[in-house]
Design a protein around this motif. Structure first.
Motif, mmCIF file in Angstrom:
data_model
loop_
_atom_site.group_PDB
_atom_site.id
_atom_site.type_symbol
_atom_site.label_atom_id
_atom_site.label_comp_id
_atom_site.label_asym_id
_atom_site.label_seq_id
_atom_site.Cartn_x
_atom_site.Cartn_y
_atom_site.Cartn_z
ATOM 1 N N LEU B 438 0.902 -1.196 -0.215
ATOM 2 C CA LEU B 438 0.037 -0.051 0.472
ATOM 3 C C LEU B 438 0.644 1.263 -0.101
ATOM 4 O O LEU B 438 1.139 2.084 -1.037
ATOM 5 N N PHE B 439 1.737 1.013 0.884
ATOM 6 C CA PHE B 439 2.634 2.171 1.221
ATOM 7 C C PHE B 439 3.660 2.686 -0.073
ATOM 8 O O PHE B 439 3.898 3.808 -0.819
ATOM 9 N N THR B 440 4.805 1.665 -0.311
ATOM 10 C CA THR B 440 5.189 1.701 -1.634
ATOM 11 C C THR B 440 4.727 1.956 -2.585
ATOM 12 O O THR B 440 5.444 3.027 -3.751
ATOM 13 N N GLY B 441 3.261 1.659 -3.086
ATOM 14 C CA GLY B 441 2.775 2.146 -4.493
ATOM 15 C C GLY B 441 1.851 3.440 -4.259
ATOM 16 O O GLY B 441 2.501 4.284 -5.286
ATOM 17 N N ILE B 442 2.333 3.757 -3.368
ATOM 18 C CA ILE B 442 1.674 5.918 -2.915
ATOM 19 C C ILE B 442 2.988 6.219 -3.404
ATOM 20 O O ILE B 442 2.867 7.089 -4.021
ATOM 21 N N PHE B 443 4.080 5.681 -2.195
ATOM 22 C CA PHE B 443 5.302 6.688 -1.635
ATOM 23 C C PHE B 443 6.628 6.907 -3.026
ATOM 24 O O PHE B 443 7.800 7.070 -2.725
ATOM 25 N N PHE B 444 6.631 5.217 -3.339
ATOM 26 C CA PHE B 444 8.294 4.682 -3.304
ATOM 27 C C PHE B 444 8.221 4.078 -5.134
ATOM 28 O O PHE B 444 8.735 2.989 -4.618
ATOM 29 N N ARG B 445 6.734 4.450 -5.710
ATOM 30 C CA ARG B 445 7.099 3.733 -6.999
ATOM 31 C C ARG B 445 8.176 3.514 -7.976
ATOM 32 O O ARG B 445 8.179 2.231 -7.782
ATOM 33 N N SER B 556 7.386 9.858 15.502
ATOM 34 C CA SER B 556 7.362 9.388 14.943
ATOM 35 C C SER B 556 6.509 9.344 13.242
ATOM 36 O O SER B 556 6.944 9.311 11.711
ATOM 37 N N GLY B 557 5.895 10.594 12.864
ATOM 38 C CA GLY B 557 5.297 11.482 11.748
ATOM 39 C C GLY B 557 3.789 10.738 11.480
ATOM 40 O O GLY B 557 3.305 11.153 10.568
ATOM 41 N N PHE B 558 3.044 9.976 13.030
ATOM 42 C CA PHE B 558 2.764 9.640 12.245
ATOM 43 C C PHE B 558 1.526 9.902 13.551
ATOM 44 O O PHE B 558 0.535 8.683 13.749
ATOM 45 N N ASP B 559 0.807 10.504 13.818
ATOM 46 C CA ASP B 559 0.139 10.937 14.756
ATOM 47 C C ASP B 559 -1.291 11.650 15.267
ATOM 48 O O ASP B 559 -1.251 12.648 15.823
ATOM 49 N N PHE B 560 -2.151 10.789 14.434
ATOM 50 C CA PHE B 560 -3.313 10.914 14.028
ATOM 51 C C PHE B 560 -3.883 9.743 14.033
ATOM 52 O O PHE B 560 -3.764 8.573 14.598
ATOM 53 N N PRO B 600 6.725 10.658 2.145
ATOM 54 C CA PRO B 600 7.906 9.835 2.329
ATOM 55 C C PRO B 600 8.594 9.091 3.452
ATOM 56 O O PRO B 600 7.931 7.628 3.252
ATOM 57 N N ILE B 601 8.638 9.856 4.157
ATOM 58 C CA ILE B 601 9.212 9.627 5.442
ATOM 59 C C ILE B 601 9.120 8.667 6.559
ATOM 60 O O ILE B 601 8.951 7.663 6.907
ATOM 61 N N SER B 602 7.372 9.735 7.019
ATOM 62 C CA SER B 602 6.885 8.943 7.750
ATOM 63 C C SER B 602 6.156 7.962 7.453
ATOM 64 O O SER B 602 5.791 7.382 8.586
ATOM 65 N N TYR B 651 12.111 8.656 11.698
ATOM 66 C CA TYR B 651 11.971 9.874 10.895
ATOM 67 C C TYR B 651 12.242 11.185 11.276
ATOM 68 O O TYR B 651 12.205 11.750 10.525
ATOM 69 N N GLN B 652 13.087 10.991 12.242
ATOM 70 C CA GLN B 652 14.336 12.769 13.251
ATOM 71 C C GLN B 652 15.107 12.116 12.265
ATOM 72 O O GLN B 652 15.530 13.626 11.916
ATOM 73 N N PHE B 653 15.423 11.249 11.946
ATOM 74 C CA PHE B 653 16.802 11.606 11.176
ATOM 75 C C PHE B 653 16.817 12.524 9.839
ATOM 76 O O PHE B 653 17.238 12.877 9.809
ATOM 77 N N PHE B 654 15.675 11.898 9.230
ATOM 78 C CA PHE B 654 15.604 11.427 7.717
ATOM 79 C C PHE B 654 14.657 13.321 7.816
ATOM 80 O O PHE B 654 15.109 13.655 7.055
#
Lengths: 72, 660
Positions: B438-445, B556-560, B600-602, B651-654
Motif C-alpha cells: 500500500l505505502f510503497t505503491g503510493i510513495f516509492f513507486r 515518528s510522524g504519524f500522530d493522528f 514519504p518519510i513518515s 523519522y527524526q533522522f531523515f
C-alpha cells in the motif's frame, strides 16, 4: 595426535576427549575413547563423524576438545 | 472401562513418534509439561476392552536430572503409576538403545522393548536372536517396522499381556563388587531421606555426579561421606567414576549384542547415506540445496495454501452476507459479522498454511534432512549466538510466524528455544506485505522492490539485536555447541506425517480459537459503542483509544487517530492495518487521502512500526503456549518499544537531513 577440528576426511582413532561435560555427551551418544571413527566432513563448519551405524554432526566448539590419531 | 497407563521412551531417531502415531492415530493431544517448555504428547487406544493411555516421554539418550526433558521422564516414571514402559529401540543402533534400557531398568518398571526399523537392520545384514536377548536382559522384545505399520498389533498384544502380569524380575546390572558396595553404602544414607526415587537409582545418579541429585542430597544431609566414597573409587580406577559406569554398561551390552547377532550374508552395501551427507553438508552445495528446499517449502505452503485460504475467505464472506440478509437486530449482525466472523475468521484463515507447513516440516524431519540443515546453518547461526537448528524456524518465519514459532520445538535447549521464538516475530511474514505494498505503491513507486527489501533486512537486524540483548541479559554463557545425530535417510510414513500435521493444526486451533474469540468480543465492543452507526471510527471507544495513543507517535510522524486505530487493529492481524485505513479514510480516495496524511518519510516510518511490533494475536498466543506468558508479554512490549524507537529514530533522522 591432532584435534578433530583440524583433521581432514579419513579414519581416526579417538585418543582423548578433554572436557568432562563433552566426554559425557559423546559417551551417551555412543562414541568412546579408543573408538575408530570416520570423518566424513571436516571443518570449516561442523564436523561429521561416523561409527558403525551412528553418524554425528559435531560443532567446532566440541571438536576442538576431541583428540584423534590417524589410522590407515 | 478399565484404564492403563503406558509410557513410551526412546532415543531420538528411533521412530518413536511413528510408533506413537501408529498406536494412537488421531486420538492425541499435544500440550506442554507443566511449567516447562517441553512438549507433552498424550493419546490413547482401546484394545480388548481396555483403554490404554499413552504418554510420549521426551526422546533422550540418557537419564539425568540435569536436563529439563530428562528430568521430566524421570519424574513421570517415578511419580506415576505406569503399567508398562515401552522403550523404542533402533535396530540399527541396538547398543545405544540397550544402554538406555539399562538406565531405565533401574526405575523398576514393567518394560517392553520395541525393536523398531528391523527392516533397515536386515538391509545391513544384521538380524537379532530375540529369544536370546530376552533371556539375557529379562525383558520382552517386539519387532516392528514403524513406517510400514508392521508389528503394531503384536506390540498392542504384548502391552496387553504385560499389563496383566505383576512386575516380573527386572534386569539388574552388576557393576562389580567394589562399585556395588559403594552403591549400597550410599543407598543406606539415601534411604533415610525417603526420596521419591528408587534408592538404587538415586545412588547411581550420585555416583554419576548428577548435579540435580547431588543438590537434592546436599540440601538434606551430609554429602561428604558419599563424596569420600566416590573419591576412593576414583583413586582405585584412576578415572572419573561416571566414565567407569558408562564403560561397564557398554562393555556388557557389547557382549550381549555380539552374542545375539545373527550375521547374515551382507547385501552389497552402497554407502548412499555417506555420499548424500557429503553433498548435503558441502560448504558450497549444502547452503545452495538448503536455500532451494526452503524456497520450495515457501512456495508450496503459500502457492498451494492460498487457494484454500481464498476459498475460506469466500465462505466467510458468504456467511457475512447470510447474516446480513436475515433480519437480526443491527447490533447482533455487527457483532457476528464485524466481530466474530472477521476476528475468528482471521485465525481460521491460517489453517491451510499451517497444515501444509507442518506437513512439509514432518517430512523434512522424517526423511532426516532436518539434521543436515542444522549442520549447514550452524556456522552462520553460531555468529548470532544460536546454533544451526534455530535457522529453520527463523527462515520459515518469513512465511508465517505462527507455525515457525511452533517449529521451535525441535530445539532441546531452553535458551535456544526462547531466543529463537523471541526473535522470529521480527522476520517479516507475508501478512505484513499488504502494508508495504500500500505505502510503497503510493510513495516509492520507482524503487518499490528495494524499499520492501530494506524492511526485510531491518527485521532480520532487529531479530539478531534482540537475541544479542536478551541472550546476554537472561542467559549466562553462549549457545551450546552443536552436537546432533544424523539419522539414516528414509522414506517418511505418510500416515504418521498426516496425523502429526493434523494434531498440531488442531492444537493451534483449539488454543487460539478460544482466546481469539474473547479478544474479538472486546475489540468489537470498543469499535461499536457508544455510536453504533460509526463502527470503528473516532466517535467510538476505539477511536478514543486511537486518539489517546497517537501522541506517542508524535516524533515518528504519524500522530493522528486513524494511524492509531490501524495499529490497534493490526494486533489482530497485520492485514487489518490496510483494511482499517480503508474504513477510516474511505476506500474511494484512499491513495489521495493517505498522501494528505503521510509524507514519504513518515510512510516509511509507519512501515517500520508495522514491521516490528507484535505481528498478530495468534503469534502472541503461540508465544505464550511455547515459551510462557512472561516471555510472550516481554515480546509484546519489546516489539512495541523497538518499533516505536526505530520509527522515531528514522523519522527524526531523515526529517533532519531533509530540513538541513
Amino acid at each position: 595426535m591432532e584435534k578433530l577440528s583440524e583433521v581432514k576426511e579419513g579414519k581416526y582413532k579417538v585418543i582423548d576427549i578433554i572436557k568432562h561435560g563433552k566426554l559425557k555427551k559423546l559417551y551417551n551418544m555412543g562414541i568412546f575413547i579408543g573408538d575408530i571413527i570416520e570423518v566424513i566432513k571436516s571443518s570449516p563448519g561442523p564436523i561429521i563423524i561416523k561409527k558403525g551405524n551412528i553418524t554425528i554432526g559435531i560443532g567446532y566448539g566440541i571438536a576442538i576438545d576431541i583428540l584423534v590419531e590417524k589410522v590407515d | 472401562m478399565e484404564e492403563k497407563i503406558i509410557a513410551i521412551a526412546g532415543n531420538p531417531n528411533t521412530g518413536k513418534t511413528t510408533i506413537f502415531n501408529s498406536l494412537t492415530e488421531t486420538r492425541q493431544q499435544v500440550g506442554n509439561w507443566p511449567g516447562v517448555t517441553v512438549e507433552k504428547k498424550e493419546g490413547y487406544y482401546i484394545y480388548k476392552g481396555i483403554k490404554f493411555n499413552l504418554i510420549d516421554l521426551p526422546g533422550t539418550y540418557t537419564l539425568t536430572g540435569e536436563s529439563e526433558d530428562q528430568k521430566i521422564a524421570i519424574d513421570f516414571l517415578t511419580q506415576n503409576k505406569v503399567d508398562v514402559l515401552v522403550i523404542v529401540a533402533n535396530a540399527l543402533q541396538l547398543e545405544r538403545s540397550l544402554y538406555f534400557l539399562i538406565l531405565l531398568s533401574e526405575l523398576q518398571k514393567n518394560i517392553i522393548v520395541d525393536l523398531n526399523m528391523v527392516d533397515l537392520a536386515e538391509g545391513e545384514g544384521i538380524e537379532y536372536d530375540i529369544e536370546h536377548l530376552e533371556k539375557l536382559l529379562k525383558v520382552k522384545f517386539v519387532k516392528t517396522i514403524g513406517n510400514k505399520n508392521i508389528g503394531i498389533e503384536d506390540l498392542k498384544e504384548e502391552i496387553y499381556k504385560k499389563c496383566k502380569e505383576p512386575i516380573s524380575e527386572y534386569f539388574k546390572f552388576n557393576y562389580g563388587d567394589e562399585i556395588e558396595k559403594a552403591i549400597n553404602e550410599s543407598g543406606n544414607i539415601i534411604e533415610k531421606l525417603n526420596p521419591p526415587y528408587p534408592v538404587r537409582f538415586f545412588a547411581l545418579k550420585i555416583l554419576e555426579k548428577d548435579e540435580y541429585f547431588i543438590n537434592y542430597l546436599r540440601d538434606r544431609t551430609d554429602y561428604e561421606t558419599i563424596n569420600n566414597l566416590i573419591l576412593n573409587l576414583e583413586k582405585n580406577y584412576s578415572k572419573p567414576i561416571e566414565r567407569v559406569l558408562i564403560e561397564k554398561r557398554y562393555g556388557v551390552i557389547h557382549g550381549v549384542v555380539k552374542e545375539a547377532t545373527i550375521e547374515k550374508k551382507k547385501e552389497l552395501k552402497l554407502h548412499i547415506t555417506e555420499k548424500f551427507d557429503k553433498i548435503l553438508t558441502d560448504n558450497f552445495l549444502g547452503p545452495l540445496i538448503f536455500l532451494i528446499i526452503m524456497f520450495i517449502i515457501f512456495n508450496f505452503v503459500f502457492l498451494f495454501g492460498n487457494p484454500f485460504v481464498n476459498f475460506l475467505e469466500l465462505i466467510l464472506d458468504k456467511l457475512k452476507f447470510v447474516f446480513l440478509s436475515i433480519n437480526l437486530p443491527l447490533w447482533l449482525t455487527s457483532l457476528i459479522n464485524d466481530g466474530i466472523i472477521s476476528g475468528v475468521g482471521s485465525v481460521l484463515l491460517f489453517i491451510p498454511n499451517i497444515f501444509l507447513f507442518f506437513f512439509l516440516f514432518s517430512i523434512l524431519e522424517d526423511t532426516g534432512y532436518m539434521a543436515r540443515a542444522a549442520i549447514v546453518a550452524d556456522r552462520l547461526m553460531h555468529k548470532i549466538g544460536l546454533h544451526g537448528k534455530s535457522a529453520i524456524p527463523m527462515i520459515l518465519g518469513f512465511g508465517c510466524n505462527v507455525p515457525a514459532i511452533m517449529g521451535t520445538r525441535i530445539l532441546e535447549n531452553r535458551r535456544d528455544k526462547i531466543l529463537t521464538s523471541f526473535s522470529t516475530p521480527f522476520m517479516s511474514c507475508s501478512a505484513r506485505l499488504p502494508v508495504y505494498l500500500l505505502f510503497t505503491g503510493i510513495f516509492f513507486r520507482e524503487n518499490q522492490g528495494i524499499i520492501v527489501f530494506s524492511l526485510y533486512l531491518l527485521g532480520i537486524f532487529v531479530g539478531i539485536l534482540s537475541i544479542k540483548i536478551f541472550g546476554s541479559i537472561f542467559f549466562k554463557g553462549g549457545s551450546s555447541p552443536l552436537i546432533i545425530e544424523l539419522p539414516p535417510f528414509r522414506m517418511p510414513y505418510w500416515k504418521s506425517v498426516l496425523i502429526e500435521s493434523w494434531i498440531r493444526t488442531k492444537s493451534f486451533l483449539r488454543k487460539a480459537g478460544t482466546i481469539i474469540f474473547l479478544g474479538t468480543l472486546i475489540l468489537w465492543f470498543l469499535s461499536y459503542f457508544p455510536n453504533p452507526n460509526n463502527y470503528g471510527t473516532e466517535l467510538n471507544f476505539i477511536g478514543k483509544i486511537g486518539k489517546f495513543i497517537s501522541p506517542l507517535f508524535r516524533f515518528s510522524g504519524f500522530d493522528f487517530w486513524q494511524a492509531g486505530i490501524a495499529l490497534i487493529f493490526g494486533i489482530y492481524a497485520k492485514e487489518l492495518v490496510v483494511g482499517t485505513f480503508g474504513t477510516v479514510f474511505g476506500i474511494e480516495n484512499l491513495q489521495d487521502t493517505i498522501r494528505n496524511y503521510f509524507t514519504p518519510i513518515s510512510a516509511y516510518s509507519f512501515m517500520i512500526m508495522s514491521l516490528l511490533y507484535m505481528p498478530c494475536l495468534a503469534t502472541f498466543l503461540v508465544l505464550k503456549k511455547e515459551i510462557g506468558i512472561r516471555w510472550a508479554f516481554a515480546s509484546l512490549f519489546w516489539s512495541l518499544f523497538v518499533g516505536w524507537l526505530f520509527s522515531t529514530i528514522f523519522y527524526q533522522f531523515f526529517s533532519f537531513l531533509k530540513g538541513g
